[in-house]
Design a protein around this motif. Structure first.
Motif, PDB file in Angstrom:
ATOM      1  N   TYR A  23     -25.409 -21.758   2.263  1.00 16.59           N
ATOM      2  CA  TYR A  23     -23.677 -22.032   1.989  1.00 16.59           C
ATOM      3  C   TYR A  23     -23.310 -22.019   2.945  1.00 16.59           C
ATOM      4  O   TYR A  23     -21.691 -21.968   2.243  1.00 16.59           O
ATOM      5  N   ALA A  24     -23.352 -20.648   3.532  1.00 18.90           N
ATOM      6  CA  ALA A  24     -22.642 -19.636   3.640  1.00 18.90           C
ATOM      7  C   ALA A  24     -22.649 -18.544   5.980  1.00 18.90           C
ATOM      8  O   ALA A  24     -22.032 -17.853   5.375  1.00 18.90           O
ATOM      9  N   SER A  25     -23.502 -18.809   5.709  1.00 15.21           N
ATOM     10  CA  SER A  25     -23.715 -18.125   7.189  1.00 15.21           C
ATOM     11  C   SER A  25     -22.760 -18.919   8.212  1.00 15.21           C
ATOM     12  O   SER A  25     -22.132 -19.872   8.068  1.00 15.21           O
ATOM     13  N   ASP A  29     -26.083 -24.855  12.170  1.00 15.27           N
ATOM     14  CA  ASP A  29     -26.406 -26.300  10.692  1.00 15.27           C
ATOM     15  C   ASP A  29     -26.296 -26.184  10.301  1.00 15.27           C
ATOM     16  O   ASP A  29     -26.011 -26.642   8.388  1.00 15.27           O
ATOM     17  N   MET A  30     -25.216 -25.623   9.593  1.00 11.80           N
ATOM     18  CA  MET A  30     -24.686 -24.457   8.343  1.00 11.80           C
ATOM     19  C   MET A  30     -23.286 -25.769   7.771  1.00 11.80           C
ATOM     20  O   MET A  30     -22.361 -25.544   8.373  1.00 11.80           O
ATOM     21  N   ALA A  31     -23.299 -26.434   7.049  1.00  9.66           N
ATOM     22  CA  ALA A  31     -22.727 -27.555   7.100  1.00  9.66           C
ATOM     23  C   ALA A  31     -21.054 -27.394   6.551  1.00  9.66           C
ATOM     24  O   ALA A  31     -20.456 -28.377   5.858  1.00  9.66           O
ATOM     25  N   PHE A  32     -20.785 -26.780   5.719  1.00  7.47           N
ATOM     26  CA  PHE A  32     -19.994 -25.780   4.453  1.00  7.47           C
ATOM     27  C   PHE A  32     -19.296 -25.225   5.227  1.00  7.47           C
ATOM     28  O   PHE A  32     -18.294 -24.563   3.739  1.00  7.47           O
ATOM     29  N   GLU A  33     -18.615 -24.923   5.961  1.00 14.34           N
ATOM     30  CA  GLU A  33     -18.064 -23.907   6.531  1.00 14.34           C
ATOM     31  C   GLU A  33     -16.335 -24.097   5.932  1.00 14.34           C
ATOM     32  O   GLU A  33     -15.953 -23.667   4.994  1.00 14.34           O
ATOM     33  N   THR A 201     -23.916 -32.680  -9.337  1.00 18.52           N
ATOM     34  CA  THR A 201     -25.145 -32.775 -10.897  1.00 18.52           C
ATOM     35  C   THR A 201     -25.896 -31.036  -9.884  1.00 18.52           C
ATOM     36  O   THR A 201     -26.921 -31.096 -11.325  1.00 18.52           O
ATOM     37  N   TYR A 202     -26.605 -30.837  -9.058  1.00 20.40           N
ATOM     38  CA  TYR A 202     -27.007 -30.379  -9.049  1.00 20.40           C
ATOM     39  C   TYR A 202     -26.847 -29.448  -6.979  1.00 20.40           C
ATOM     40  O   TYR A 202     -26.116 -29.753  -6.620  1.00 20.40           O
ATOM     41  N   TYR A 203     -27.496 -28.666  -6.968  1.00 24.97           N
ATOM     42  CA  TYR A 203     -27.320 -27.496  -5.248  1.00 24.97           C
ATOM     43  C   TYR A 203     -29.099 -26.976  -5.568  1.00 24.97           C
ATOM     44  O   TYR A 203     -30.010 -27.784  -5.844  1.00 24.97           O
ATOM     45  N   THR A 204     -29.258 -27.205  -3.822  1.00 27.41           N
ATOM     46  CA  THR A 204     -30.388 -26.728  -3.818  1.00 27.41           C
ATOM     47  C   THR A 204     -30.474 -25.301  -2.594  1.00 27.41           C
ATOM     48  O   THR A 204     -30.417 -25.278  -2.176  1.00 27.41           O
ATOM     49  N   VAL A 205     -31.773 -24.848  -3.139  1.00 24.66           N
ATOM     50  CA  VAL A 205     -32.092 -23.407  -3.052  1.00 24.66           C
ATOM     51  C   VAL A 205     -33.683 -23.026  -2.215  1.00 24.66           C
ATOM     52  O   VAL A 205     -34.576 -23.480  -3.274  1.00 24.66           O
ATOM     53  N   GLY A 206     -33.630 -23.137  -1.022  1.00 22.87           N
ATOM     54  CA  GLY A 206     -35.711 -23.382   0.091  1.00 22.87           C
ATOM     55  C   GLY A 206     -35.790 -25.016  -1.568  1.00 22.87           C
ATOM     56  O   GLY A 206     -35.521 -25.336  -0.803  1.00 22.87           O
ATOM     57  N   LEU A 245     -28.132 -31.529   0.291  1.00 20.71           N
ATOM     58  CA  LEU A 245     -28.508 -29.931  -0.164  1.00 20.71           C
ATOM     59  C   LEU A 245     -28.206 -29.476  -1.800  1.00 20.71           C
ATOM     60  O   LEU A 245     -28.176 -29.172  -2.215  1.00 20.71           O
ATOM     61  N   VAL A 246     -26.034 -30.402  -1.400  1.00 17.01           N
ATOM     62  CA  VAL A 246     -26.151 -30.394  -2.781  1.00 17.01           C
ATOM     63  C   VAL A 246     -25.308 -31.540  -2.784  1.00 17.01           C
ATOM     64  O   VAL A 246     -24.695 -32.766  -1.819  1.00 17.01           O
TER      65      VAL A 246
END
Length: 260
Positions: A23-25, A29-33, A201-206, A245-246
């Motif tokens: 979420y912050a890299s 492919d990091m989609a949340f900038e 409702t959700y977010y994903t880690v791994g 992912l979220v």
């Protein structure tokens, strides 16, 4: 996956480094900038530039171990106290604070901060200023009356909370209860800055999905008013990220002050 099987951030925990990579890299492919990095940083820079939110103590009461939302704040407060509900997040954050090998590289967000402020490369010591402004990173227990017991924190001039309430609350009553605990840490007239996700409702880690309390702008406004806050600013930004992912629908940024 049924929502009842989702894990809980403050109960089960997650790998904070993996969360940052998602979420912050600065990976291609990091989609949340736009939503996770730019939206908070732009609004915080604008808010603090007005000059009326400043003082001695700021408390950061946020999820994960992100620091990009504090770049603007460190210019206006002498001390930033960081509270975390997870020892793993503290360990990851301290890698950056202590400049240890393998710490997450926040260079891309520093560059973004410079672009937002329109100051080019004139902040070579910004990260050092951030580090020196954070004297304490502390574990807190959400269920204790004094969350940092046995330590009693000085009343804060400002609290920033990024996605934490979303992550730890089960329902509306929980949200109001934790909001009340935040209020107790503030001086009368102090400011609370909230960032969160609407319709989420959700977010994903791994490989794991984590529970998120689902709410809308109207509920957030009502909850703050009910706890004695006056909203000074509220911005809602529709989701731009294309990634499963979220599942948030929009991001919300609220600045409010505690009535004296």
């Amino acid at each position: 996956m049924a929502s009842s099987t989702y894990k809980r951030y403050h109960v089960h925990g997650y790998d904070p480094r993996q969360h940052l990579e998602h979420y912050a890299s600065d990976k291609p492919d990091m989609a949340f900038e736009e939503d996770v990095l730019k939206f908070p940083m732009e609004n915080l820079a604008k808010t603090f530039s007005l000059g009326h939110i400043r003082g001695d103590v700021l408390i950061d009461f946020s999820a994960s171990c992100m620091i990009h939302h504090l770049y603007a704040a460190c210019e206006f407060f002498n001390h930033i106290i960081v509270l975390k509900v997870s020892e793993r997040c503290i360990m990851e954050l301290k890698k950056w604070l202590d400049m240890r090998t393998g710490a997450f590289n926040w260079g891309h967000t520093l560059k973004l901060h410079r672009e937002i402020q329109g100051i080019g490369d004139e902040l070579p010591d910004k990260e050092e200023k951030m580090r020196s402004a954070i004297p304490h990173v502390m574990i807190c227990d959400l269920e204790k009356e004094n969350m940092t017991d046995p330590i009693v924190l000085p009343p804060a001039d400002c609290i920033i909370s990024v996605w934490l309430l979303d992550n730890v609350c089960k329902d509306q009553d929980d949200y109001i209860r934790y909001l009340r605990k935040c209020s107790r840490l503030l001086k009368p007239g102090g400011h609370l800055i909230l960032l969160g996700g609407l319709g989420m409702t959700y977010y994903t880690v791994g490989k794991d999905r984590f529970h998120v309390f689902t709410y809308d702008e109207a509920f957030a406004r009502k909850a703050l008013a009910g706890e004695g806050f006056v909203i000074d600013d509220c911005k809602v930004k529709k989701r731009t990220a294309m990634c499963d992912l979220v599942d948030y629908k929009a991001s919300i940024f609220i600045v409010a002050h505690k009535e004296k």
